[in-house]
Design a protein around this motif. Structure first.
Motif, PDB file in Angstrom:
ATOM      1  N   THR A   1       0.800  -1.306  -0.083  1.00 11.55           N
ATOM      2  CA  THR A   1      -0.029   0.049  -0.011  1.00 11.55           C
ATOM      3  C   THR A   1       0.911   1.323  -0.161  1.00 11.55           C
ATOM      4  O   THR A   1       1.400   1.643   0.998  1.00 11.55           O
TER       5      THR A   1
ATOM      6  N   LEU B   1      -2.712  -0.951   4.351  1.00 11.63           N
ATOM      7  CA  LEU B   1      -2.821  -2.483   4.599  1.00 11.63           C
ATOM      8  C   LEU B   1      -1.442  -3.097   4.269  1.00 11.63           C
ATOM      9  O   LEU B   1      -1.125  -2.720   3.286  1.00 11.63           O
TER      10      LEU B   1
ATOM     11  N   SER C   1      -1.641  -8.417   4.129  1.00 13.28           N
ATOM     12  CA  SER C   1      -3.151  -8.122   4.559  1.00 13.28           C
ATOM     13  C   SER C   1      -3.707  -8.102   3.312  1.00 13.28           C
ATOM     14  O   SER C   1      -3.500  -7.830   2.156  1.00 13.28           O
TER      15      SER C   1
ATOM     16  N   LEU D   1      -9.740  -1.456   0.528  1.00  9.90           N
ATOM     17  CA  LEU D   1      -9.069  -0.029   0.818  1.00  9.90           C
ATOM     18  C   LEU D   1      -9.530   0.944  -0.031  1.00  9.90           C
ATOM     19  O   LEU D   1     -10.173   0.702  -1.180  1.00  9.90           O
TER      20      LEU D   1
ATOM     21  N   ARG E   1     -13.181   0.793  10.686  1.00 12.38           N
ATOM     22  CA  ARG E   1     -12.840  -0.310   9.853  1.00 12.38           C
ATOM     23  C   ARG E   1     -13.091  -1.427  10.465  1.00 12.38           C
ATOM     24  O   ARG E   1     -12.428  -1.733  11.680  1.00 12.38           O
TER      25      ARG E   1
ATOM     26  N   PHE F   1     -12.177  -5.619  10.800  1.00 10.29           N
ATOM     27  CA  PHE F   1     -11.250  -6.634  10.365  1.00 10.29           C
ATOM     28  C   PHE F   1     -11.480  -7.980  10.924  1.00 10.29           C
ATOM     29  O   PHE F   1     -12.039  -8.373  11.966  1.00 10.29           O
TER      30      PHE F   1
ATOM     31  N   ASN G   1      -2.927  -0.822   9.794  1.00 12.76           N
ATOM     32  CA  ASN G   1      -3.268  -2.066  10.656  1.00 12.76           C
ATOM     33  C   ASN G   1      -2.246  -2.455  11.374  1.00 12.76           C
ATOM     34  O   ASN G   1      -2.122  -3.655  12.015  1.00 12.76           O
TER      35      ASN G   1
ATOM     36  N   ASP H   1      -7.949  -9.514   7.438  1.00 11.66           N
ATOM     37  CA  ASP H   1      -8.593  -9.005   6.538  1.00 11.66           C
ATOM     38  C   ASP H   1      -9.619  -7.972   6.570  1.00 11.66           C
ATOM     39  O   ASP H   1     -10.195  -8.159   7.711  1.00 11.66           O
ATOM     40  N   CYS H   2      -9.490  -6.855   5.972  1.00 11.31           N
ATOM     41  CA  CYS H   2     -10.316  -5.701   6.181  1.00 11.31           C
ATOM     42  C   CYS H   2     -11.869  -5.990   5.463  1.00 11.31           C
ATOM     43  O   CYS H   2     -11.862  -5.809   4.302  1.00 11.31           O
TER      44      CYS H   2
END
Length: 291
Positions: free
Chosen positions: A131, A159, A163, A167, A188, A190, A242, A260-261
């Motif tokens: 990211t 992330l 991950s 996003l 958010r 997760f 994260n 995992d978002c």
């Protein structure tokens, strides 16, 4: 929604035709009206690079930049510039005809403005992509959304490379501020997979607020996932990264297998396969602005 694909331009052959030793394109020695249309007399033809030099520089007049942002007309922008209401990269500019680049920090009356169309892109990130907007980092999330819009969008938050999940990308500074606001932020959700079951007392400690290195680590919610083993945890935070998740579980001596978002505020992964993206709907954008 499936990821959209960009289309490459098709090159055209620029070969020369010959007729009786003469150059067809020049129009010399060829009694052909069509070929004559290519002739430009003795006027020199500007090289393409020179003709486009101005546009390639990426600079535009400051008054046009302001007008394109929707603040006012160009003429009114000149007036605002003249009385010192406009800054560029932190400095007040009163010069008429001053040129700026799209990446410059241009502010009108203290508020940053942007001449580009606002874009909101939601990506379901797969593993193996960093990211970042920096080049030279291998595969990045910017590669995945390269064809989403012409606007210069950036990811909000981070992330980790390994991950996965949601996003959000945008060039809307007001939305970015909502996420990065230290008092409010945007939640958010997760799903975290651990190497072993999370003890109930550890879950309670996280819920009540851990202090790590003398600092409180805020968590909005934490729970076991119904119907799953107790090494699968649901965790809601407002931090834009994260890293905080890894900090919590490393402190409590757990190894993280997967992060995992699954949701950003009201936005979910519905109809977005891994590695694909979608544009937010008007309703989704308006809801985001009201948070």
């Amino acid at each position: 929604m499936s990821r959209q694909q960009g289309s490459g331009g098709k090159g055209k052959s620029a070969g020369r035709g010959q007729q009786n030793g003469k150059d067809k394109v020049s129009g010399r020695g060829v009694n052909n009206n069509k070929s004559k249309s290519f002739a430009r007399g003795n006027a020199p033809v500007k090289p393409k690079s020179a003709a486009n030099k101005k546009s390639d520089s990426g600079e535009i007049r400051l008054n046009k930049y302001i007008a394109n942002s929707g603040i006012c007309s160009r003429r009114e922008a000149d007036e605002h510039i003249a009385i010192g209401l406009v800054t560029v990269n932190g400095k007040t500019v009163v010069e008429m005809g001053y040129k700026v680049k799209l990446e410059d920090d241009v502010r009108y009356d203290g508020r940053r403005i942007n001449p580009e169309k606002k874009a909101y892109v939601l990506l379901n990130k797969p593993k193996g992509f960093a990211t970042t907007t920096s080049e030279g980092k291998g595969r990045t999330v910017m590669d995945l959304v390269a064809n989403a819009t012409d606007s210069r969008i950036k990811p909000i938050g981070r992330l980790g490379r390994n991950s996965t999940g949601l996003l959000l990308f945008t060039n809307d500074e007001d939305i970015v501020k909502k996420f990065t606001n230290s008092k409010h932020g945007v939640a958010r959700l997760f799903q975290v997979e651990l190497d072993k079951n999370l003890k109930f007392e550890d879950l309670k400690s996280i819920q009540e607020g851990l202090k790590i290195d003398g600092k409180l680590v805020p968590v909005e919610e934490i729970s076991y996932i119904e119907g799953q083993s107790k090494n699968l945890i649901g965790l809601k935070i407002k931090n834009t990264g994260n890293t905080i998740i890894r900090t919590i579980f490393e402190y409590l001596k757990y190894d993280i297998i997967k992060i995992d978002c699954v949701a950003i505020a009201h936005l979910t992964k519905k109809d977005i396969p891994r590695g694909h993206w979608k544009h937010l709907t008007i309703q989704e954008i308006n809801t985001l602005k009201m948070l």
